[in-house]
Write an enzyme that holds these catalytic residues in place. Structure first.
Site: not given
Ligand code: TRP
Length: 331
Positions: A111, A194, A197
């Site tokens: 983050k 995926k 994703k």
């Protein structure tokens, strides 16, 4: 029955990948365990949503999970912010969580890298809030995907630390819920791996998608020039279409197109048309149910209230014990 807790982030709409991954497991879990499923709206404040977005997202997620079959009679389904006991335990856990260990968490470091202008204390203490979510119910199990393994490790650390510090055996040390059979991985439609994703339009088929949107996305899925040799191995993008067909279509349909591929007669356009129609057939009941639930304020209110009541009863009992061992006593 084992107590299981799982948080659901109120972000975005459910897609087929979510359904065949987490949700199918939740449906099984709620039959076999004492499940607590909650919408993690405190956690979502780290991204600073507007009040309208926050409420709208919680409503959407609640309606969608109920539409897929999460059952308020079988599991305790609640909104995290309806249970203030969690925030108190979070505060108490923060007193024994070291800034250094929190800073070393990979999800926090990620983050910091991705959003350097919003590195707030909520992000840093995300693992202590998760710990509070789980141990407030003295839960033994947490279903975790790969991306949550470190968070589970932190929960175990904080639960153990509390027990040791106050020389009690109050909290079970949570372990990962074992899904038994392998998780089905649903590929996306844009060849990016995926489903869900990548953020790209057209990568995911949402349960709430209108038929028109499903057809458009499927018809645009990546293919190639077609097979040139009998029984050749399918390249990834083509295999993806077959994997999707495997979960939404009849067995005979899948076999038919497999045979067409193996004999080099396949027409991807036909296969995609069929896949789109089968996806529509599969998702349509969910879409209808989602729309119906989203418009049913009375029912959503009832579900949330019932869940909050059960979750608070469980949480309050734990918090009372916690306050007692810490030394908060009445005068
Ligand atoms: N962090 C989880 C996620 O990103 C959501 C979550 C919050 C959670 N609290 C939890 C999951 C407690 C399991 C247990 O998906």
């Amino acid at each position: 029955m084992e107590k299981v807790v799982s948080g659901i982030r109120p972000t975005g709409k459910l897609h087929l990948g979510n359904y065949f991954g987490a949700i199918k497991n939740f449906l099984r879990m709620q039959e076999e365990n004492n499940c607590y499923f909650f919408i993690a709206d405190f956690h979502s404040l780290t991204t600073h949503p507007t009040p309208e977005d926050l409420h709208g997202n919680v409503r959407q997620v609640l309606a969608e999970y109920l539409a897929t079959g999460l059952d308020p009679e079988k599991a305790v389904i609640y909104i995290q912010s309806d249970v203030p006991e969690i925030t108190e335990l979070y505060l108490l856990l923060n007193m024994n969580a070291y800034v250094g260990e929190l800073e070393r968490c990979t999800s926090f470091k990620e983050k910091v890298r991705k959003q350097p202008d919003n590195v707030n204390a909520g992000l840093l203490t995300y693992p202590t809030l998760m710990t509070a979510d789980v141990i407030i119910h003295k839960a033994a199990k947490v279903p975790v995907g790969k991306d949550q393994e470190q968070n589970l490790e932190m929960m175990r650390t904080f639960a153990r630390r509390f027990n040791r510090m106050y020389q009690v055996d109050m909290f079970p040390i949570p372990t990962a819920y074992n899904f038994g059979q392998a998780l089905v991985k649903i590929p996306g439609l844009d060849g990016s791996g995926k489903m869900g994703k990548s953020e790209g339009e057209g990568n995911a088929i949402f349960l709430s998608d209108e038929p028109k949107a499903v057809r458009k996305k499927v018809m645009r899925a990546v293919t190639d020039a077609g097979p040139t040799q009998m029984n050749q191995q399918k390249p990834e993008a083509i295999q993806n279409l077959f994997t999707l067909m495997d979960v939404v279509s009849e067995k005979e349909t899948l076999e038919f197109f497999d045979e067409q591929y193996n004999s080099c007669k396949i027409r991807y356009g036909d296969m995609k048309k069929q896949l789109a129609e089968d996806m529509i057939k599969f998702t349509e009941p969910f879409r209808e149910k989602i729309n119906q639930l989203k418009a049913d304020d009375k029912y959503l209110h009832k579900v949330a209230e019932m869940g909050a009541e059960k979750a608070r009863a469980s949480a309050a009992a734990t918090l009372k014990e916690v306050r007692d061992v810490i030394g908060f006593r009445k005068f």
